[in-house]
Design a protein around this motif. Structure first.
Motif, PDB file in Angstrom:
ATOM      1  N   GLU A 285      39.721  45.535  39.756  1.00 48.37           N
ATOM      2  CA  GLU A 285      40.243  44.392  39.018  1.00 48.37           C
ATOM      3  C   GLU A 285      39.267  43.226  39.015  1.00 48.37           C
ATOM      4  N   ASN A 286      38.231  43.310  39.845  1.00 42.38           N
ATOM      5  CA  ASN A 286      37.219  42.259  39.943  1.00 42.38           C
ATOM      6  C   ASN A 286      36.096  42.425  38.921  1.00 42.38           C
ATOM      7  N   GLY A 287      36.257  43.372  37.982  1.00 47.81           N
ATOM      8  CA  GLY A 287      35.233  43.603  36.973  1.00 47.81           C
ATOM      9  C   GLY A 287      34.196  44.620  37.371  1.00 47.81           C
ATOM     10  N   CYS A 288      34.253  45.128  38.595  1.00 48.33           N
ATOM     11  CA  CYS A 288      33.283  46.130  39.052  1.00 48.33           C
ATOM     12  C   CYS A 288      33.665  47.509  38.530  1.00 48.33           C
ATOM     13  N   PRO A 289      32.673  48.354  38.244  1.00 50.90           N
ATOM     14  CA  PRO A 289      32.964  49.678  37.712  1.00 50.90           C
ATOM     15  C   PRO A 289      33.621  50.601  38.729  1.00 50.90           C
ATOM     16  N   GLN A 290      33.510  50.280  40.011  1.00 49.32           N
ATOM     17  CA  GLN A 290      34.153  51.066  41.065  1.00 49.32           C
ATOM     18  C   GLN A 290      34.998  50.138  41.933  1.00 49.32           C
ATOM     19  N   TRP A 291      36.151  50.636  42.299  1.00 52.46           N
ATOM     20  CA  TRP A 291      37.122  49.842  43.044  1.00 52.46           C
ATOM     21  C   TRP A 291      36.592  49.465  44.432  1.00 52.46           C
ATOM     22  N   THR A 292      36.925  48.261  44.876  1.00 53.42           N
ATOM     23  CA  THR A 292      36.557  47.771  46.192  1.00 53.42           C
ATOM     24  C   THR A 292      37.803  47.303  46.916  1.00 53.42           C
ATOM     25  N   MET A 293      37.941  47.668  48.177  1.00 49.21           N
ATOM     26  CA  MET A 293      39.090  47.233  48.961  1.00 49.21           C
ATOM     27  C   MET A 293      39.151  45.708  48.962  1.00 49.21           C
ATOM     28  N   MET A 296      36.780  41.878  50.642  1.00 49.69           N
ATOM     29  CA  MET A 296      35.470  41.254  50.458  1.00 49.69           C
ATOM     30  C   MET A 296      35.473  40.485  49.152  1.00 49.69           C
ATOM     31  N   ASP A 297      34.741  39.385  49.109  1.00 48.63           N
ATOM     32  CA  ASP A 297      34.626  38.580  47.893  1.00 48.63           C
ATOM     33  C   ASP A 297      33.536  39.186  47.031  1.00 48.63           C
ATOM     34  N   VAL A 298      33.924  40.210  46.253  1.00 47.43           N
ATOM     35  CA  VAL A 298      32.982  40.959  45.427  1.00 47.43           C
ATOM     36  C   VAL A 298      33.417  40.834  43.972  1.00 47.43           C
TER      37      VAL A 298
END
Length: 306
Positions: A285-293, A296-298
């Protein structure tokens, strides 16, 4: 800042130097070892490094777009009937089928699922994982691991150039490239490392972190800190790679060769196992192509990433 953002900045920073897909030691030359070592660490940060049972800092296989011999396996892309909850058993069974021929006392395996930032995931987040690892002998002087990982930066680049550059710079003692009839590329390496930071607390503290040792520096590392690792990296698609590793603590190369017991061809066969696949993780949901837990502020831009 994401791994991709850092990689982009690094490439811009060295834009006036040789192509960045060469190992960092080759980029800066053998006579500038301190600078070369620093850039190797930065390059791994930019490309997310190797997702082994340890965090191994070595020159990444990066640069340019997908290599001409790279293929997209539809089974990986679609991952039909994939169930991540079965993967601990599947990975363990397939690893044992090969490794126990050489290591009958392999011991219990430990399974870890991780996100694109190499954070260990609780089971409720396993379906979102970027990578999966099963490892044996963790905390001992003889370790084995099998890792599945979606990371475009680790699947890019020219494998032959990676080997030749790494050998010339001394990052690898051995390096060979094989391509199977299905289009997968297997890179087998032997190299030396030293423990940089042992596993500890934190979301990325589930694994020891090691620093690569160039061949010329082997004699300068205390014998009780020196390790040797044989790794096979199999590139199965534009984003998907598998790693199979055997790692031993040894005071010198001759001792390490005696302690490395799994034939390289067995490591390669395990890496090529068609059952060892997983789908690409969903976007974040942060715009990254792969999900991140969400610990972290990613954040990511929506262009130029995979």
């Amino acid at each position: 800042m994401t791994d991709h953002d850092l990689a982009t900045l690094l490439r811009r920073h060295v834009a006036d130097e040789p192509p960045f897909d060469a190992p960092a030691g080759v980029v800066v030359g053998r006579g500038r070892r301190a600078v070369r070592r620093t850039r190797a660490v930065l390059a791994v940060a930019g490309a997310a490094g190797l997702a082994l049972a340890v965090a191994l800092v070595v020159p990444p296989l990066t640069g340019g777009e997908t290599a001409p011999d790279r293929v997209v396996d539809p089974d990986i892309a679609e991952a039909v009937a994939y169930d991540v909850t079965t993967m601990p058993r599947t990975m363990d069974e397939h690893a044992r089928a090969i490794l126990e021929a050489s290591v009958p006392d392999l011991g219990a395996g430990e399974f870890v699922a991780f996100d694109s930032q190499h954070q260990e995931l609780p089971e409720r987040y396993w379906p979102m994982a970027s990578g999966l690892t099963v490892r044996y002998g963790d905390g001992t002087p003889h370790r084995f691991s099998v890792t599945l990982n979606h990371a475009r930066g680790e699947a890019e680049g020219a494998a032959d150039r990676y080997c030749s550059g790494g050998l010339e710079a001394g990052w690898f003692i051995e390096c060979t490239v094989e391509r199977d009839t299905g289009g997968a590329t297997a890179i087998s390496t032997l190299g030396a490392v030293r423990l940089d930071r042992p596993a500890g607390s934190g979301l990325q503290g589930w694994r020891d972190q090691f620093m690569a040792v160039v061949e010329d520096d082997l004699a300068s590392v205390p014998a009780d800190q020196l390790w040797f690792t044989r790794d096979v990296k199999v590139i199965k698609s534009e984003t998907f790679v598998t790693y199979v590793s055997e790692m031993v603590q040894a005071p010198d190369l001759a001792t390490a060769r005696a302690r490395l017991v799994v034939p390289p061809e067995d490591l390669t066969a395990l890496g090529l196992d068609p059952a060892l696949v997983m789908p690409k993780p969903p976007p974040g949901e942060n715009g990254c192509p792969q999900w991140t837990m969400p610990t972290m502020d990613v954040s990511c831009s929506t262009t130029g990433q995979g």
